[in-house]
Design a protein around this motif. Structure first.
Motif: not given
Length: 1684
Positions: A1014-1039
């Motif tokens: 969805r980030s590749r398709e729509h961008g905006t908030l979907w991209s920010l969600i991925i950054a938030k998850l990486i920042l909160s260590r819920s997921i890693s950038s390698d994933e």
């Protein structure tokens, strides 16, 4: 000799007794010395060992098992010798008892004798040598009846009760034992008697004695007969012993004595001794032991010989009279078991006496007339006895007499029994008629008569419910052969009793049927008819309610046409002309129906009658006289149409529900049409909103609702009480009424029928288990659910109705999920409720309260669904609520666009103007967007489904989590979100709807794949969600990297790809960022004017390059210079692109160019050419000018972003030139610095001067205000602001400075943090310049004033006064020491921030002033008490632990960083530490206050209350004192101040400062010691070297120094300088002030100038002022003359 191991008479088993516990060592020794043994010189020593075993039996006694042991050859010879030597030889047998009872002995229980060594007598004889010739009788005589023991008589022994004080043998060794035995034997007879009497005062010992008597009567009856003269008195004369321990054993012994010893009455006087005692006991109700004593009375009187009972009439009369008297005692009345025992014994004895004396008329009359009938009469008067067993015993007695009269072959016996029964019924009729035949009949007597007649009519039910307790006495189960003869005697004598019982049992069995003997049936019917006739007469004549109730009870048991005919009497009244012929005909045929119409209906319809239940019982009695159900239905249908009222119908149906017999009578009527239609009409009427005004009373209104509830909720064999079609129609009426409630107000709903409908529906759903719900029921359930799932603002329901609605629909859903055969799967309620929920969250506008109510209702619903065994149901329900992809997309697009401000302004996203082709207008958010509501609802449902581990299909779980993350991210990006959105997030937290709780449910990989797509398709908030998850260590950038293989796949750029790269950029490695940059650089060279502004053109590629450059991953200076040159070349080729014409299409690319230039200035260290500087600075001014000219477009996010980045560039340029080092300046082009200061800097501030908060958001203010912080002091002083002066404002400042202060100072209260900090920085630069203007006018504040005071800058003090009022509202109600947390960027935050910044400016001004000025300023602060207010507020704002959070991970050895050790950086754009901003600033102000105004703080601290005193002392000592002490010592060590004639040194470790003053031959050395709570505590001055100074002068100077250091506001060095000047003046000849004994005043530093005209002594003016005000005199302190 073999004694029985168990006593069958008590049912107590002693064979399983356990060994005694260690604490019990009680022994009884029996010494049988020379008992006529044939072998002289042999002695046998028998030892009884008490093996105590505590066992709780039914009698509550503690059993003691006695073992009788005979010494055999195995015992020690020494023991035998000791035994032989106990006494001297004696020719006659002698027995001596010695009871050895230790002090801890509490219980002595039942004793049973058993020979432990050998079981059979022959073996015992062979081993006992000399005891073989002893017979049973001899041994018994030895044990109990020796002549020495009988001297004082067993009668006396048995009568002593009390606790025994027994001498005990302290030693078990044989010599001591022998000596103590010898002492007992040679004791006097009187002493022996006393010992034995003491032993028999134990109740348990007496009980053991009587039990032993019973056992010996069983085993050795011949011996007992021989010793009758002793046994009989000891037992029979104790018959009144009422000790609960003794009583059971006593009565057993009495019966065994009577059975075994036939001539026992020869040894006692029965009439004078025994019977009076017995009579007393039973007259007193057994003294609380009726349950124990009274079962023995029948066996007792059966064993009495006729010679004892003559005259029989008097004896039995007195005996029974005493029995009846026992019922009147208090214990018997209060105990049902006691009264039952008395009644049972009375009837048993009565029957026995009647049987034994049948045919003797006097006794018969006495038993019936004088005993039985008066007894019944007494019970009828006492309601407490009517609930016992009397009536059942009476029925049992009559049944036995009737059966014997019917089956007896002896005609005389049968005749006598019939006469007894006739006499009984005659007398019973008399007393019953007397009870009833009274106008005001006693209610209790009437009830007793009715209960009596019911029991006599239906003995079967009474006997079943009250079985007779078997309390027979068992004399023996196992009889030894030697005792068979005596047992036969007992059997023969008890034969008549046993025969009586046996003859009674068959008759009882026979009478237990419904068939009544003619001997009872006929007199009973005659009695009933008389009573009924009598009652109806009272009802007709006097309308007696009591007689009518009695009649109801009679008819319930004696319902017959004959009784009803009797009730009608001779009346020939018709039932009515309007009645159908069939009803008239039925009434003529059936007296019961006629009675119903003529009498009963009138009684039922009486308005004043409150209780009509007993009348309904008469109706059922009348219906029971009908021949069939058809007749009963006709009667009830006819009554339902016209005659019966609603409350009567309610009573009829309630009675039918309470009794299956009654229900069978009215089943056809209940299912019929007449009743069904009437109930439907009733429902229609009740649901009418105007009903209440039509109903006569509230009680009638409630009764009708109760009737509806009853017919809907009651079921018989899983079927409704009334017809199904009528149930359906009633529910429809209820549903229609509920549906209309939304249109009513809350007050109208409170008065409406909703509450009653809830009650009816609740009972309907709660009781419908096993019944299928009708369609209308599910519609009703849905409406109930909807009313509960909506807020009060929509439903207008009061709270009490909401609670009722909730419990009602929950009961319905609970019924639904527990239906059999999974019928709930086809439920319309579940389907329609899911659709309604979906519509509510998508189409309706919900506020936070409405959403909370909805989620709460869904929580209740799903938790109920979880109770279903089918987990499939939950998944289906969630899928029904789940929107499809198009619905989700529509809701996402409907989210307001305000969220764009933050990510655009912070540079996390880049958007081109093509994204805003439509007019952008901010939406007014007042209700929750549908996307938020839907995602919250589905997340809540998913969390509940987790409890059953339900797996959703088609990645539904991942979709729901993704949409929730989208909603949460939207809320997070809003700048200053509305209160209800903050409440929305808090609501999710409270309900545990968080990402952390949801992500564990789903597949992390699947969720990340969905988010990435969805980030590749729509961008905006979907991209920010991925950054938030990486920042909160819920997921890693390698994933995330796993989801894209090649970086080339992001190109050509789309908005989604651009935003995805920008979000991932902070988490990519340096090499990966260089790869992305390498993809963008070739495109920069190929830009054309056409694609320059497109996403896949220059705008998008430059945005990616800036994102990589922002993370400092590009350090190639040549590359940056190359891109700068390309941008300069574009300006030359396409100058219009650079927005100098304000074209909206090129906003995006200009923003990225400005960002590049800002980043270039920060990260490029290579020098720039003059042309490049000219391009950057000229473009900056042009962009600022364009932004200023287009303020009308600031509502558009990109225009606002353009203004922000323009200000950012200006700010970065200002910071660059302000912080440029000499090396940097040398590399700059010539005259660039001067051009910047003279032209560009002035241009920046000129463009910014008209900008205000109303035209910019906070983000625009940040760079603009930060630019202002770099303005120089010269620029501030050369301002061209219009004059701004305040009337009556005292100031020494020139007009331009006062204007600047009056203009900037009020902005410290501005509602924007950037403005406040910018104003602080500008004023901070001015503060050191201001004190000099007061210094020039210092002479005007000299000695002429009593207490001179000078105000700090008036503009700041006026502002401070306003701020103090504001802070009093914010912090005034908070106790000192309780820490207040100020929400960042709130209104209170700005108030507190401005207040603390104002104080920092005042303290900075104070520090820049001279000592004399500080004294004047501090006096002003003391007068206004502003500093006191500050200190109170600081201890509400400073944290309890002012430690930096990051110090926890530092090296433990180092001192932790605190807000006092670290300098506060007042940055505008740095917001990471914003939550700690106020606490850190408060600590900084407190630090400055302690450092610059220590004396004033010390004064405040000493005058504060104890609690505040301790809080301040503890906090300051722990966190501030060490810092200040170290700084003070360091300032002394590094001080460059030189004193002529004085040297100063400092020691940091000991906190000491040493000052050595030298003048000529005088040397003074002083040691200044800082306290641990410096500067709160007093500084001590100690003596060092002293040369050439008098002691008194020395002490004065030490005191002066201590006073200066304590009371002056300054450093130690300043205090020492003041002290030195004072001493210097003293040596110069200036006299001390004779008040303070100092030359220089310690506060205002003045000299003594005021001289007395008389004594010529001089004083300080301030000291004189204090003297005059404190003494209230105007005289000289020394000569006391008037001071002029």
């Amino acid at each position: 000799l073999t004694l029985p191991p168990r006593l069958e008479c008590r049912g107590i088993d002693l064979s399983s007794l356990q060994p005694p516990p260690p604490s019990f060592k009680q022994f009884i020794y029996l010494s049988l010395l020379k008992m006529g043994f044939r072998h002289v010189g042999q002695a046998v020593f028998l030892r009884w060992r008490f093996a105590l075993s505590l066992r709780l039996e039914c009698s509550g006694t503690v059993l003691t098992h006695c073992n009788l042991c005979i010494l055999s050859s195995s015992h020690s010879p020494a023991l035998a010798s000791h035994v032989a030597g106990i006494t001297g030889t004696c020719l006659h047998a002698q027995i001596i008892y010695v009871f050895l009872v230790e002090t801890e002995l509490n219980h002595v229980g039942q004793a049973g004798l058993e020979l432990l060594t050998v079981g059979d007598p022959p073996a015992l004889a062979s081993q006992s040598a000399g005891i073989a010739g002893v017979s049973h009788c001899s041994l018994a005589r030895i044990l109990f009846f020796h002549k020495n023991f009988s001297k004082f008589g067993l009668e006396t022994v048995s009568q002593h009760v009390g606790q025994a004080g027994l001498k005990r043998l302290a030693s078990n060794d044989p010599p001591a034992l022998a000596s103590q035995y010898r002492g007992f034997v040679f004791a006097s007879v009187k002493e022996k008697v006393e010992l034995i009497l003491l032993a028999f005062t134990f109740a348990l010992i007496r009980s053991a004695y009587f039990e032993l008597v019973s056992a010996l009567c069983q085993r050795i009856p011949r011996l007992m007969k021989e010793e009758a003269s002793k046994v009989s008195p000891s037992v029979l004369l104790s018959i009144d012993d009422s000790d609960p321990v003794v009583c059971p054993a006593l009565w057993e012994a009495v019966l065994y004595t009577l059975t075994t010893i036939e001539d026992c009455w020869l040894h006692v006087n029965a009439k004078k001794s025994v019977f009076p005692k017995l009579s007393t006991v039973i007259c007193e109700g057994g003294r609380g032991l009726a349950t124990v004593i009274y079962p023995y009375l029948l066996p007792f009187i059966s064993k009495l010989p006729q010679s004892i009972t003559d005259p029989k009439l008097d004896f039995f009369k007195n005996f029974l009279t005493s029995l009846v008297a026992g019922l009147s005692t208090e214990k018997t009345k209060t105990s049902s078991s006691e009264s039952s025992a008395v009644i049972s014994a009375f009837f048993e004895c009565l029957r026995f006496i009647m049987q034994q004396n049948l045919g003797e008329e006097e006794i018969e009359q006495m038993l019936v007339n004088d005993q039985l009938i008066p007894f019944i009469d007494a019970v009828l008067k006492d309601p407490g006895l009517q609930h016992g067993q009397l009536f059942n015993h009476l029925a049992e007695t009559l049944s036995s007499w009737e059966a014997k009269a019917d089956t007896e072959e002896d005609e005389k016996t049968a005749y006598n029994l019939k006469n007894v029964l006739i006499r009984f019924w005659e007398r019973l009729s008399e007393i019953c008629i007397v009870k009833i035949n009274e106008p005001e009949a006693n209610a209790e007597s009437v009830l007793g008569v009715s209960n009596l007649l019911q029991v006599l009519q239906k003995p079967k039910s009474s006997l079943k419910s009250n079985k007779k307790r078997n309390g027979k006495v068992r004399f023996a189960d196992e009889t030894p052969e030697s005792n068979k003869e005596s047992e036969k005697c007992v059997s023969s004598e008890g034969e008549n009793i046993e025969g009586w019982e046996l003859s009674m049992e068959p008759s009882l069995t026979h009478d237990s049927s419904d068939f009544l003997s003619p001997l009872r049936k006929k007199p009973l019917e005659v009695l009933v008819c008389k009573l009924a006739e009598m009652s109806i007469n009272y009802v007709n004549e006097q309308k007696s309610e009591q007689h009518l109730r009695f009649l109801s009870i009679l008819l319930d048991s004696f319902s017959s046409s004959q009784v009803f005919k009797m009730l009608l009497g001779d009346e020939k009244q018709s039932i009515g002309q309007a009645k159908p012929p069939e009803i008239v005909k039925l009434a003529q045929k059936n007296p019961a129906v006629q009675f119903l119409y003529q009498k009963l209906i009138g009684w039922l319809n009486e308005d004043q009658r409150k209780d009509s239940g007993f009348l309904v019982d008469i109706l059922y009695s009348a219906l029971g006289c009908c021949d069939n159900d058809k007749e009963r239905k006709k009667v009830l249908d006819d009554l339902t149409k016209v005659d019966l009222k609603w409350n009567s119908l309610l009573k009829i149906i309630e009675k039918a529900c309470s009794s299956s017999d009654k229900h069978a009578l009215v089943t056809s009527w209940l299912k019929g049409d007449i009743l069904g239609e009437k109930l439907v009409d009733l429902a229609d009427c009740l649901c009418n909103k105007d009903l209440k005004s039509q109903v006569s009373s509230e009680s009638h209104f409630s009764e009708r609702w109760t009737l509806l509830s009853l017919v809907l909720s009651q079921h018989v064999k899983n079927d409704y009480l009334i017809g199904d079609v009528y149930v359906e129609r009633i529910i429809v009426k209820l549903h229609e009424t509920l549906f209309k409630t939304k249109k009513l107000s809350e007050a109208e709903n409170s008065d409406s029928s909703v509450s009653f409908i809830c009650d009816v529906a609740y009972h309907y759903f709660s009781s419908a288990k096993g019944c299928l719900l009708m369609p209308s029921s599910e519609d009703l359930l849905l409406t109930l659910f909807q009313l509960c799932a909506q807020s009060k603002e929509k439903t207008h329901m009061p709270d009490f109705l909401i609670c009722k609605l909730k419990s009602t629909w929950l009961s319905g859903v609970n019924l639904l999920v527990h239906q059999t055969d999974s019928t709930y799967k086809e439920s319309t309620f579940l389907h329609l409720s899911a659709l309604w929920l979906k519509n509510q969250v998508q189409a309706s506008s919900l506020d936070i309260n409405s959403l909370q109510v909805l989620l709460s209702a869904v929580d209740d619903l799903l938790n109920t669904l979880l109770e279903s065994e089918d987990s499939y149901l939950m998944g289906v329900y969630i899928r029904s609520v789940m929107p499809n992809n198009s619905e989700w997309e529509k809701m996402r697009q409907s989210l307001p666009m305000q969220w764009l401000h933050r990510p655009l302004l912070e540079g996390r996203l880049s958007l081109n103007y093509e994204c805003f082709k439509t007019d952008f207008k901010e939406q007014d958010i007042k209700t929750l967007p549908s996307h938020l509501c839907t995602s919250a609802l589905l997340s809540k449902m998913v969390l509940i489904a987790l409890r059953k581990k339900i797996v959703l299909e088609n990645n539904e779980l991942e979709k729901i989590i993704a949409e929730l993350l989208y909603s949460l991210q939207w809320c997070e990006e809003l700048d200053n979100p509305p209160v209800f959105l903050t409440g929305f997030c808090e609501t999710l937290q409270k309900m545990n709807i968080t990402y952390d709780n949801l992500r564990v449910l789903g597949n992390t990989s699947g969720l990340l794949q969905l988010l990435f797509n969805r980030s590749r398709e729509h961008g905006t908030l979907w991209s920010l969600i991925i950054a938030k998850l990486i920042l909160s260590r819920s997921i890693s950038s390698d994933e995330v990297k796993l989801h894209y293989k090649r970086k080339e796949g992001f190109f050509p750029l789309t908005e989604g790809n651009l935003h995805t790269i920008q979000s991932l950029c902070p988490f990519l490695s340096k090499e990966e960022k260089k790869e992305f940059s390498a993809q963008c650089i070739p495109a920069l060279f190929a830009w054309t004017k056409k694609d320059l502004c497109s996403t896949n053109g220059g705008f998008g590629h430059l945005a990616i390059f800036n994102s990589c450059l922002q993370t400092r991953s590009i350090d190639d200076g040549e590359l940056l210079h190359g891109i700068l040159k390309i941008i300069i070349s574009w300006k030359k080729e396409h100058e219009d692109i650079f927005l100098f014409t304000a074209s909206p299409e090129i906003l995006g690319v200009n923003i990225e160019i400005i960002r590049f230039l800002s980043l270039f200035l920060k990260y490029c260290s290579s020098p720039l050419a003059e042309s490049e500087w000219d391009f950057i600075m000229c473009s900056m001014l042009a962009w600022l000018e364009t932004a200023s000219e287009n303020q009308a477009l600031y509502s558009v996010p990109l225009v606002q972003l353009f203004a922000c980045v323009s200000c950012d560039l200006a700010c970065d340029l200002s910071a660059f030139f302000d912080s440029a080092s000499l090396d940097t300046i040398s590399s700059l082009p010539v005259n660039l610095i001067s051009e910047w200061k003279e032209f560009f800097s002035q241009g920046i501030h000129r463009e910014n001067k008209d900008m205000s908060e109303t035209s910019f958001q906070n983000a625009v203010l940040k760079p603009m205000c930060e630019t202002l912080t770099y303005i120089s002091k010269e620029q501030l002083l050369s301002h061209k602001l219009p004059a701004r002066l305040v009337a009556d404002q005292k100031t020494n400042l020139p007009e331009y400075l006062q204007t600047l202060l009056n203009t900037l100072a009020p902005l410290l209260l501005f509602r924007a943090r950037p403005v406040q900090i910018a104003v602080y920085h500008m004023l901070y630069k001015l503060m050191p310049e201001l004190p000099q203007y007061d210094q020039d006018n210092l002479k005007s504040y000299g000695d002429e004033e009593e207490e001179p005071a000078l105000s700090p800058p008036a503009a700041l003090m006026s502002l401070l006064s306003t701020q103090e009022d504001l802070l009093e509202n914010v912090l005034g109600c908070i106790p000192v020491g309780q820490i207040v947390t100020i929400k960042p960027l709130s209104e209170d935050f700005c108030y507190v921030l401005g207040y603390l910044l104002t104080w920092k400016l005042i303290l900075t001004f104070f520090k820049a002033a001279s000592s004399q000025l500080r004294a004047l300023y501090s006096m002003y602060l003391r007068k206004t008490k502003s500093l006191n207010k500050l200190l109170y507020h600081l201890f509400r704002l400073m944290p309890e632990n002012p430690t930096y959070a990051e110090t926890a991970i530092e090296v433990p050895n180092k001192d932790p960083k605190t807000f006092f050790t670290e300098e506060l950086q007042l940055s505008i754009r740095e917001t990471a530490t914003l939550p700690y901003h106020i606490p850190h600033l408060a600590c900084s102000v407190y630090h400055m206050t302690l450092k610059d105004l220590p004396a004033m703080v010390r004064l405040w601290w000493n005058s504060s209350e104890k609690r505040v005193f301790n809080i301040v002392d503890r906090f300051t000592s722990k966190y501030v004192s060490n810092v200040l002490s170290f700084q003070e010592i360091s300032s002394v060590q590094t001080s460059t101040q030189l004193f002529n004639g004085m040297t100063v040194k400092a020691r940091a470790t000991t906190r000491e400062v040493m000052a050595t003053y030298t003048i000529e031959d005088i040397v003074i050395e002083l040691i200044i010691q800082l306290p641990s709570n410096y500067p709160l505590g007093s500084i001590t001055v100690e003596s060092g070297k002293r040369v050439g100074v008098a002691v008194q002068q020395w002490r004065n100077w030490m005191l002066q120094l201590s006073t200066y250091l304590t009371h002056q506001n300054g450093s130690i060095m300043e205090g020492l300088a003041l002290w030195k000047n004072n001493v210097d003046k003293r040596f110069e000849g200036v006299e001390d002030c004779m008040i303070c004994f100092s030359v220089i005043h310690g506060f205002n530093y003045s000299l003594p100038k005021k001289a007395c005209r008389t004594c010529k002594k001089k004083f300080h003016s301030a000291c004189l002022y204090k003297w005059f005000t404190s003494s209230n005199k105007s005289t000289c302190p020394l000569c006391r003359e008037t001071f002029f």
